[in-house]
Each structure stands twice: as structure tokens, then as C-alpha cells.
Design a protein around this motif. Structure first.
Motif, PDB file in Angstrom:
ATOM      1  N   ALA A   1       0.843  -1.193   0.000  1.00  0.00           N
ATOM      2  CA  ALA A   1       0.000   0.000   0.000  1.00  0.00           C
ATOM      3  C   ALA A   1       0.881   1.247   0.000  1.00  0.00           C
ATOM      4  N   ASP A   2       0.242   2.409  -0.079  1.00  0.00           N
ATOM      5  CA  ASP A   2       1.032   3.640  -0.029  1.00  0.00           C
ATOM      6  C   ASP A   2       1.336   4.010   1.427  1.00  0.00           C
ATOM      7  N   LYS A   3       2.260   4.947   1.602  1.00  0.00           N
ATOM      8  CA  LYS A   3       2.706   5.334   2.940  1.00  0.00           C
ATOM      9  C   LYS A   3       1.595   5.999   3.751  1.00  0.00           C
ATOM     10  N   LYS A   4       0.698   6.711   3.103  1.00  0.00           N
ATOM     11  CA  LYS A   4      -0.396   7.376   3.819  1.00  0.00           C
ATOM     12  C   LYS A   4      -1.312   6.342   4.465  1.00  0.00           C
ATOM     13  N   THR A   5      -1.651   5.288   3.719  1.00  0.00           N
ATOM     14  CA  THR A   5      -2.498   4.218   4.243  1.00  0.00           C
ATOM     15  C   THR A   5      -1.798   3.498   5.391  1.00  0.00           C
ATOM     16  N   ALA A   6      -0.513   3.222   5.226  1.00  0.00           N
ATOM     17  CA  ALA A   6       0.260   2.547   6.272  1.00  0.00           C
ATOM     18  C   ALA A   6       0.350   3.418   7.513  1.00  0.00           C
TER      19      ALA A   6
END
Length: 95
Positions: A20-25
Motif C-alpha cells: 500500500a502507499d505510505k499514507k495508508t500505512a
């Protein structure tokens, strides 16, 4: 001994592991932290499978010493957060 992983590094590693992208993580990490904080501060415990158990323990009133003056004084009862490490993690570290 290497330096501890920073929050940014943890988010990047989590994003890579999840695909996933860093924002979701980052959002997922914040949510897990909020859940653990809420549960432990309410007196409960949280078990992270393969990592350990995080819980709150009450310490009784006790006598402590001021290191600067050597004076003995009474410290009120308080609570501390503890963590018991899971056997699987201990075994993987000790290899």
C-alpha cells in the motif's frame, strides 16, 4: 547495536509489506496505536500475536531517595505500562 527504527522507517516498511502507499500505512499505524493506548489506559491488556502482551500494572506507595540530596521521601501509588515479550520473538532473536 544498530539504531532503533524511526516512525518514518516503520511506516515505509509497513507500506512495502502491505503493498500500500505510505499514507495508508501511516493511518493503519496510528489506528493500532490509538487502540492500544485506549485499551491499556482503561486497565485492559492487548496481545500482539508473535510480539507480546502490553498491559498496565499498579505500583504501590513506596519510599524513594532523591539522588541529589539523598533525602528519603514517599512516592504515591502509580501505574506503569509493561510489556511481556512473546516466546516466538525471544526464540527468533536468540536463534
Amino acid at each position: 547495536m544498530s539504531k532503533p527504527m524511526t516512525k518514518t522507517q516503520l511506516i515505509a516498511a509497513l507500506a512495502e509489506e502491505l503493498g500500500a502507499d505510505k499514507k495508508t500505512a501511516g493511518t493503519a499505524l496510528e489506528a493500532v496505536t490509538a487502540i492500544i493506548t485506549r485499551e491499556v489506559s482503561a486497565g485492559g491488556a492487548v496481545t500482539l500475536p508473535g510480539v507480546g502482551k502490553i498491559y498496565c500494572r499498579e505500583r504501590p506507595e513506596r519510599m524513594v531517595r532523591n539522588p541529589q540530596t539523598g533525602e528519603q521521601m514517599k512516592k504515591d501509588a502509580d501505574k506503569v505500562v509493561k510489556m511481556t515479550i512473546a516466546k516466538a520473538l525471544k526464540d527468533s532473536v536468540n536463534g
